[in-house]
Enzyme design. Sequence first.
Site, PDB file in Angstrom:
ATOM      1  N   ASP A 133       0.794  -1.217  -0.058  1.00  0.00           N
ATOM      2  CA  ASP A 133       0.194  -0.190   0.064  1.00  0.00           C
ATOM      3  C   ASP A 133       0.705   1.342  -0.428  1.00  0.00           C
ATOM      4  OD1 ASP A 133      -2.988  -0.803   1.144  1.00  0.00           O
ATOM      5  OD2 ASP A 133      -1.041  -2.351   1.705  1.00  0.00           O
ATOM      6  N   GLU A 158      -4.813   7.551   0.260  1.00  0.00           N
ATOM      7  CA  GLU A 158      -5.262   7.123   1.112  1.00  0.00           C
ATOM      8  C   GLU A 158      -4.248   6.940   2.382  1.00  0.00           C
ATOM      9  OE1 GLU A 158      -6.385   2.913   1.001  1.00  0.00           O
ATOM     10  OE2 GLU A 158      -7.254   2.409   2.820  1.00  0.00           O
ATOM     11  N   HIS A 319     -18.214  -4.564   4.887  1.00  0.00           N
ATOM     12  CA  HIS A 319     -18.151  -3.169   4.615  1.00  0.00           C
ATOM     13  C   HIS A 319     -19.543  -3.501   3.840  1.00  0.00           C
ATOM     14  CE1 HIS A 319     -13.407  -3.778   3.661  1.00  0.00           C
ATOM     15  NE2 HIS A 319     -14.147  -3.801   5.270  1.00  0.00           N
ATOM     16  N   SER A 343     -12.749  -4.827  -3.555  1.00  0.00           N
ATOM     17  CA  SER A 343     -12.286  -3.753  -4.017  1.00  0.00           C
ATOM     18  C   SER A 343     -12.909  -3.731  -5.442  1.00  0.00           C
ATOM     19  CB  SER A 343     -11.083  -4.027  -4.669  1.00  0.00           C
ATOM     20  OG  SER A 343     -10.734  -4.849  -6.103  1.00  0.00           O
ATOM     21  N   LYS A 346     -14.615  -5.000  -8.839  1.00  0.00           N
ATOM     22  CA  LYS A 346     -16.672  -5.056  -8.890  1.00  0.00           C
ATOM     23  C   LYS A 346     -16.470  -3.740  -9.990  1.00  0.00           C
ATOM     24  CE  LYS A 346     -17.750  -4.186  -4.162  1.00  0.00           C
ATOM     25  NZ  LYS A 346     -15.959  -4.759  -4.197  1.00  0.00           N
ATOM     26  N   ARG A 360     -24.173  -1.906  -2.787  1.00  0.00           N
ATOM     27  CA  ARG A 360     -22.820  -1.320  -1.646  1.00  0.00           C
ATOM     28  C   ARG A 360     -23.819  -0.915  -0.239  1.00  0.00           C
ATOM     29  NH1 ARG A 360     -17.658  -1.355  -1.117  1.00  0.00           N
ATOM     30  NH2 ARG A 360     -16.454  -0.003   0.593  1.00  0.00           N
ATOM     31  N   ASP A 372     -12.195   5.340  -2.514  1.00  0.00           N
ATOM     32  CA  ASP A 372     -12.728   4.269  -3.100  1.00  0.00           C
ATOM     33  C   ASP A 372     -13.408   4.315  -4.094  1.00  0.00           C
ATOM     34  OD1 ASP A 372     -11.023   2.788  -0.972  1.00  0.00           O
ATOM     35  OD2 ASP A 372     -13.119   3.245   0.556  1.00  0.00           O
TER      36      ASP A 372
HETATM   37  N1  LIG Z   1     -16.999  -0.500   7.240  1.00  0.00           N
HETATM   38  C1  LIG Z   1     -16.864  -0.319   6.177  1.00  0.00           C
HETATM   39  N2  LIG Z   1     -17.907   0.036   5.595  1.00  0.00           N
HETATM   40  C2  LIG Z   1     -17.730  -0.033   4.258  1.00  0.00           C
HETATM   41  N3  LIG Z   1     -16.329  -0.300   3.771  1.00  0.00           N
HETATM   42  C3  LIG Z   1     -15.403  -0.128   4.523  1.00  0.00           C
HETATM   43  C4  LIG Z   1     -15.519  -0.503   6.244  1.00  0.00           C
HETATM   44  N4  LIG Z   1     -14.160  -0.510   6.458  1.00  0.00           N
HETATM   45  C5  LIG Z   1     -13.460  -0.530   5.079  1.00  0.00           C
HETATM   46  N5  LIG Z   1     -14.225   0.143   4.139  1.00  0.00           N
HETATM   47  C6  LIG Z   1     -13.554   0.188   2.247  1.00  0.00           C
HETATM   48  O1  LIG Z   1     -13.057  -0.787   1.744  1.00  0.00           O
HETATM   49  C7  LIG Z   1     -12.792  -0.687   1.068  1.00  0.00           C
HETATM   50  C8  LIG Z   1     -13.022  -1.716   0.437  1.00  0.00           C
HETATM   51  O2  LIG Z   1     -13.892  -2.243  -0.035  1.00  0.00           O
HETATM   52  P1  LIG Z   1     -14.397  -3.496  -0.642  1.00  0.00           P
HETATM   53  O3  LIG Z   1     -16.005  -4.181   0.168  1.00  0.00           O
HETATM   54  O4  LIG Z   1     -15.287  -3.041  -1.928  1.00  0.00           O
HETATM   55  O5  LIG Z   1     -13.035  -4.316  -1.205  1.00  0.00           O
HETATM   56  C9  LIG Z   1     -11.829  -0.323   1.852  1.00  0.00           C
HETATM   57  O6  LIG Z   1     -10.574   0.261   0.547  1.00  0.00           O
HETATM   58  P2  LIG Z   1      -9.056  -0.203   1.321  1.00  0.00           P
HETATM   59  O7  LIG Z   1      -9.239  -1.749   1.454  1.00  0.00           O
HETATM   60  O8  LIG Z   1      -8.425   0.381   0.508  1.00  0.00           O
HETATM   61  O9  LIG Z   1      -8.830  -0.055   2.961  1.00  0.00           O
HETATM   62  C10 LIG Z   1     -12.124   0.291   3.044  1.00  0.00           C
HETATM   63  O10 LIG Z   1     -11.960   1.858   2.233  1.00  0.00           O
HETATM   64 MG   LIG Z   2      -6.536   1.335   0.393  1.00  0.00          MG
END
Ligand SMILES: Nc1ncnc2c1ncn2[C@@H]1O[C@H](COP(=O)(O)O)[C@@H](OP(=O)(O)O)[C@H]1O
Ligand SMILES: [Mg+2]
Length: 438
Positions: A133, A158, A319, A343, A346, A360, A372
């Site tokens: 990262d 980020e 998430h 990520s 999708k 989402r 994001d």
């Molecule tokens: N409680 C939460 N609810 C929703 N999104 C969240 C979360 N905690 C982290 N994320 C975000 O969801 C991203 C991943 O999305 P997905 O669920 O689509 O894979 C994470 O990106 P990072 O991996 O860059 O931190 C982060 O920014």
């Molecule tokens: Mg990230």
Amino acid sequence: MGMASGISRPVTAACINPSSCRPRYHRPIFSFPQPGAGLNLQRLFFRSFHFRRRLPHSLGTSSEDPFAQRLGGSPSEAMSSFSSPSPVSYSEELAAAKKAALLASHLCQKVQKSIMPSDVQSKADKSPVTVADYGSQALISLVLKMELPSLSFSLVAEEDSVDLRKDVAHETLKSITKLVNEILSASDTYKLSLSEEEVLDAIDSGKSEGGPHGRHWVLDPIDGTKGFLRGDQYAIALAMLDEGKVVLGVLACPNLPLFSIRSTCDQSFNSEIGCIFSACLGSGALMESLNGSTATKVHVSTIEAPADASFFESFEAAHSMHDLSSSIAEKLGVRAPPVRIDSQAKYAAMARGDGAIYLRFPHKGYREKIWDHAAGFIVVSEAGGVVSDAAGNELDFSRGRHLDLDTGIICTNKKLMPLLLKAVQDSLKEKLQSPSTH
Ligand SMILES: Nc1ncnc2c1ncn2[C@@H]1O[C@H](COP(=O)(O)O)[C@@H](OP(=O)(O)O)[C@H]1O
Ligand SMILES: [Mg+2]
């Protein structure tokens, strides 16, 4: 309930994971830019003191020039037909963004191949962060600055270097610096070696607040870090805002198959993985392989009947509320199981029609970050799709580092959106009225 209980179990990363379907790194999926394609420091110095004249849009190649295409003529014909100011071209910025994302993909692939526990830390919000990262953010910020030297550079990203500056993180910082320098020296383009302090500074140039004025790069150096750690999907997501609007975006998805993600396990066992999607306002969305195949235009699914649709959602239940998505899918009559991947891969898969809907719904209290969604938003929009909040409002990327939403984000094609919005509204109403939410 119908859908969830239904036809089959969710399609998850366990199925889609390239490591479970086929050898993950069966061939090199990256080719570096040709020597001389980029800049050396001397050129950088020169360019930073000589403002480049921005080419009018109509001087781009005709194949990528919607202005000329609309008129059905050559770029020069298009030029002579209009005397009004030309639309702004972002082609140089897009090319720089692709270069940066490709190098970052290479760095991430290298780390994912042999990740060690010491490569992973936990951030203040308890989410994981890896050397990849940080390395990806440093590399991208550096490449953008070298490719596009100008007096103003603004990056909303980020990561920051606060934890890396602590004494306990010194070994981690050393690893990141080594990684970044290895990638730079292998590139044949950027002959420079960074010190630890320069790496920290490069990471910290991502502290911009963004906003409605001027240009801002928006970066998630690894979106889906949890997927990255599982060996599943992740994306390097880079976009640019101009006056508050997303005008270009690049999504590099090193583990995404070149063919539909939904057919990976059935048919394309040996299909190549590693795609890069790119889009520029008004020019459509393109996909190419990370190893440099010809770019092909992509389009979202044209499915009009929800019964034929399938939908994407987060792999991580933390998430996005899977129960809410399944209630929406049931109302729509969607029969296929949810496809759960990490990520903005999708959005990328949506853009080429692997599925017709992306849902989402973060749990209460979560604030969405612009990095994001920015790149995914423009890739899907330029592929003919629609992305909105759960009330049907366009996403507003001009309000700083966060998107101000309190419900969720939905994405589909133009035909399905009215039906989807209705199902979303009905499901949200039901959820509010349900005794468990009181
Ligand atoms: N409680 C939460 N609810 C929703 N999104 C969240 C979360 N905690 C982290 N994320 C975000 O969801 C991203 C991943 O999305 P997905 O669920 O689509 O894979 C994470 O990106 P990072 O991996 O860059 O931190 C982060 O920014
Ligand atoms: Mg990230």
